[in-house]
Design a protein around this motif. Structure first.
Motif, mmCIF file in Angstrom:
data_model
loop_
_atom_site.group_PDB
_atom_site.id
_atom_site.type_symbol
_atom_site.label_atom_id
_atom_site.label_comp_id
_atom_site.label_asym_id
_atom_site.label_seq_id
_atom_site.Cartn_x
_atom_site.Cartn_y
_atom_site.Cartn_z
ATOM 1 N N GLY A 34 13.714 25.417 -29.815
ATOM 2 C CA GLY A 34 13.376 24.048 -30.155
ATOM 3 C C GLY A 34 12.957 23.238 -28.939
ATOM 4 O O GLY A 34 13.018 23.680 -27.798
ATOM 5 N N GLY A 35 12.541 22.010 -29.219
ATOM 6 C CA GLY A 35 12.138 21.095 -28.166
ATOM 7 C C GLY A 35 10.673 20.723 -28.260
ATOM 8 O O GLY A 35 9.865 21.443 -28.857
ATOM 9 N N ILE A 89 15.221 20.012 -25.382
ATOM 10 C CA ILE A 89 15.213 21.388 -24.905
ATOM 11 C C ILE A 89 16.654 21.926 -24.870
ATOM 12 O O ILE A 89 17.551 21.285 -24.311
ATOM 13 C CB ILE A 89 14.612 21.476 -23.485
ATOM 14 C CG1 ILE A 89 13.179 20.962 -23.488
ATOM 15 C CG2 ILE A 89 14.678 22.899 -22.948
ATOM 16 C CD1 ILE A 89 12.217 21.752 -24.313
ATOM 17 N N PRO A 90 16.911 23.111 -25.445
ATOM 18 C CA PRO A 90 18.260 23.698 -25.384
ATOM 19 C C PRO A 90 18.531 24.306 -24.013
ATOM 20 O O PRO A 90 18.676 25.522 -23.856
ATOM 21 C CB PRO A 90 18.219 24.756 -26.492
ATOM 22 C CG PRO A 90 16.788 25.161 -26.589
ATOM 23 C CD PRO A 90 15.997 23.919 -26.286
ATOM 24 N N SER A 91 18.619 23.450 -23.019
ATOM 25 C CA SER A 91 18.691 23.892 -21.626
ATOM 26 C C SER A 91 19.978 24.633 -21.309
ATOM 27 O O SER A 91 19.997 25.526 -20.448
ATOM 28 C CB SER A 91 18.520 22.692 -20.685
ATOM 29 O OG SER A 91 19.490 21.703 -20.967
ATOM 30 N N THR A 92 21.076 24.278 -21.961
ATOM 31 C CA THR A 92 22.351 24.947 -21.708
ATOM 32 C C THR A 92 22.287 26.409 -22.133
ATOM 33 O O THR A 92 22.696 27.316 -21.392
ATOM 34 C CB THR A 92 23.485 24.231 -22.464
ATOM 35 O OG1 THR A 92 23.516 22.855 -22.071
ATOM 36 C CG2 THR A 92 24.830 24.860 -22.163
ATOM 37 N N LEU A 93 21.771 26.657 -23.332
ATOM 38 C CA LEU A 93 21.641 28.028 -23.834
ATOM 39 C C LEU A 93 20.622 28.821 -23.022
ATOM 40 O O LEU A 93 20.842 30.001 -22.714
ATOM 41 C CB LEU A 93 21.239 28.002 -25.308
ATOM 42 C CG LEU A 93 22.319 27.527 -26.285
ATOM 43 C CD1 LEU A 93 21.715 27.167 -27.632
ATOM 44 C CD2 LEU A 93 23.399 28.592 -26.448
ATOM 45 N N ILE A 94 19.506 28.189 -22.671
ATOM 46 C CA ILE A 94 18.475 28.882 -21.893
ATOM 47 C C ILE A 94 19.024 29.281 -20.525
ATOM 48 O O ILE A 94 18.813 30.404 -20.052
ATOM 49 C CB ILE A 94 17.224 28.006 -21.742
ATOM 50 C CG1 ILE A 94 16.532 27.825 -23.100
ATOM 51 C CG2 ILE A 94 16.246 28.636 -20.746
ATOM 52 C CD1 ILE A 94 15.417 26.802 -23.095
ATOM 53 N N ALA A 95 19.741 28.367 -19.873
ATOM 54 C CA ALA A 95 20.308 28.672 -18.554
ATOM 55 C C ALA A 95 21.314 29.815 -18.647
ATOM 56 O O ALA A 95 21.368 30.682 -17.765
ATOM 57 C CB ALA A 95 20.966 27.423 -17.963
ATOM 58 N N ALA A 96 22.111 29.844 -19.716
ATOM 59 C CA ALA A 96 23.062 30.940 -19.902
ATOM 60 C C ALA A 96 22.336 32.255 -20.108
ATOM 61 O O ALA A 96 22.746 33.300 -19.568
ATOM 62 C CB ALA A 96 23.973 30.648 -21.094
ATOM 63 N N LEU A 97 21.251 32.238 -20.867
ATOM 64 C CA LEU A 97 20.472 33.453 -21.080
ATOM 65 C C LEU A 97 19.812 33.905 -19.780
ATOM 66 O O LEU A 97 19.707 35.107 -19.514
ATOM 67 C CB LEU A 97 19.413 33.197 -22.160
ATOM 68 C CG LEU A 97 18.605 34.403 -22.643
ATOM 69 C CD1 LEU A 97 19.511 35.523 -23.140
ATOM 70 C CD2 LEU A 97 17.628 33.979 -23.726
ATOM 71 N N ALA A 98 19.400 32.952 -18.953
ATOM 72 C CA ALA A 98 18.792 33.286 -17.664
ATOM 73 C C ALA A 98 19.788 33.974 -16.735
ATOM 74 O O ALA A 98 19.386 34.737 -15.844
ATOM 75 C CB ALA A 98 18.229 32.027 -17.001
ATOM 76 N N ARG A 99 21.068 33.723 -16.932
ATOM 77 C CA ARG A 99 22.092 34.357 -16.096
ATOM 78 C C ARG A 99 22.399 35.783 -16.536
ATOM 79 O O ARG A 99 23.142 36.492 -15.846
ATOM 80 C CB ARG A 99 23.369 33.505 -16.106
ATOM 81 C CG ARG A 99 23.236 32.181 -15.368
ATOM 82 C CD ARG A 99 24.575 31.505 -15.165
ATOM 83 N NE ARG A 99 25.134 30.975 -16.406
ATOM 84 C CZ ARG A 99 24.914 29.756 -16.874
ATOM 85 N NH1 ARG A 99 24.130 28.926 -16.203
ATOM 86 N NH2 ARG A 99 25.470 29.353 -18.002
ATOM 87 N N THR A 100 21.862 36.208 -17.661
ATOM 88 C CA THR A 100 22.018 37.593 -18.094
ATOM 89 C C THR A 100 20.831 38.407 -17.573
ATOM 90 O O THR A 100 19.966 37.893 -16.877
ATOM 91 C CB THR A 100 22.063 37.693 -19.631
ATOM 92 O OG1 THR A 100 20.754 37.420 -20.167
ATOM 93 C CG2 THR A 100 23.063 36.699 -20.213
#
Length: 257
Positions: free
Chosen positions: A24-25, A31-42
């Motif tokens: 979304g966004g 922007i779902p920045s919290t979820l995106i940042a968590a996914l970027a850490r994987t």
């Protein structure tokens, strides 16, 4: 059913390599920045992302793009991201550009169980004829091009057949969500977030505020909890302004005199 999970890491832990994501966004709003940042850490990679745009170079989906974790984007607007343009033109990223209203309806239709629909958007252009470059080869030739679209006439006017979109996961940001997943979005953040949520087989919501069931006015709910699988708390201050513009200061007439 309480859908709040303990941590954002737990929310994204089962997103596999090659997964499709509806995100979304609108611009930098919602922007779902919290979820995106968590996914970027994987280490998840090869992602196929459907989103109105791809964030900016250092935030939002731009984090995944910069790390080379996105293989394909379906978008309607790709400005404000130089790395996006570089990867696309160098053949590192496959890109399907879609008219904005068509993209919104493809997501809504996917979430509603409608496999395809007819639209006048794109008639008489390369959207209809095919040949738009989706993926470039290393030497600059077109490796993958868009196919031609089926047309049909209704009431004397020609329309294109567009297929709906569903995704393995959806990442969404809400202003408020209750523990059952009912969501409220603020202003322009409502653009694409409910549609992305509907299109996801598993939908993850980050909410700036989480309330108890019954606290939301049912008439104010923008997204029913039936579409939501997991909820995490979002940082309410983690927001960006795409273009900051201000008017020049105007002095009162009495002071000017």
């Amino acid at each position: 059913m309480d859908k709040v999970v303990d941590s954002v890491a737990d929310a994204v832990v089962d997103i596999p390599d090659g997964a499709s994501l509806a995100v979304g966004g609108f611009g930098l709003c919602g922007i779902p920045s919290t979820l995106i940042a968590a996914l970027a850490r994987t280490r998840t990679s090869g992602l196929r992302v459907v989103s109105n745009n791809c964030g900016v170079d250092d935030w939002g989906l731009g984090l995944l793009l910069r790390a080379g974790r996105i293989a394909r984007m379906t978008s309607s607007y790709v400005g404000e991201n130089k790395e996006f343009a570089r990867q696309y033109l160098s053949g590192e990223l496959e890109v399907e550009l879609t008219p904005q209203g068509t993209l919104a309806e493809r997501l809504r239709a996917g979430g509603s169980g409608i496999p395809a629909f007819f639209t006048p958007a794109g008639v008489g252009t390369q959207v209809e004829e095919g040949g738009l470059p989706w993926l470039y080869a290393a030497g600059g030739d077109v490796a993958v091009a868009s196919p031609p679209k089926e047309t049909r006439e209704f009431g004397g006017r020609r329309y294109l057949l567009e297929e709906s979109i569903t995704a393995d996961f959806a990442l969404v940001r809400a202003e408020v969500a209750d523990r059952h997943g009912n969501c409220v979005f603020r202003s322009a953040a409502r653009n694409f977030n409910p549609l992305a949520a509907m299109a996801g087989r598993i939908t993850l919501v980050e909410a700036e505020r989480i309330v108890e069931p019954g606290e939301l006015d049912p008439g104010a709910v923008h997204l029913p909890g039936v579409y939501v699988d997991r909820i995490v708390a979002a940082d309410p201050t983690d927001k960006r302004i795409e273009r900051r513009t201000v008017r020049p200061a105007v002095r009162p007439a009495a002071q000017e005199a």
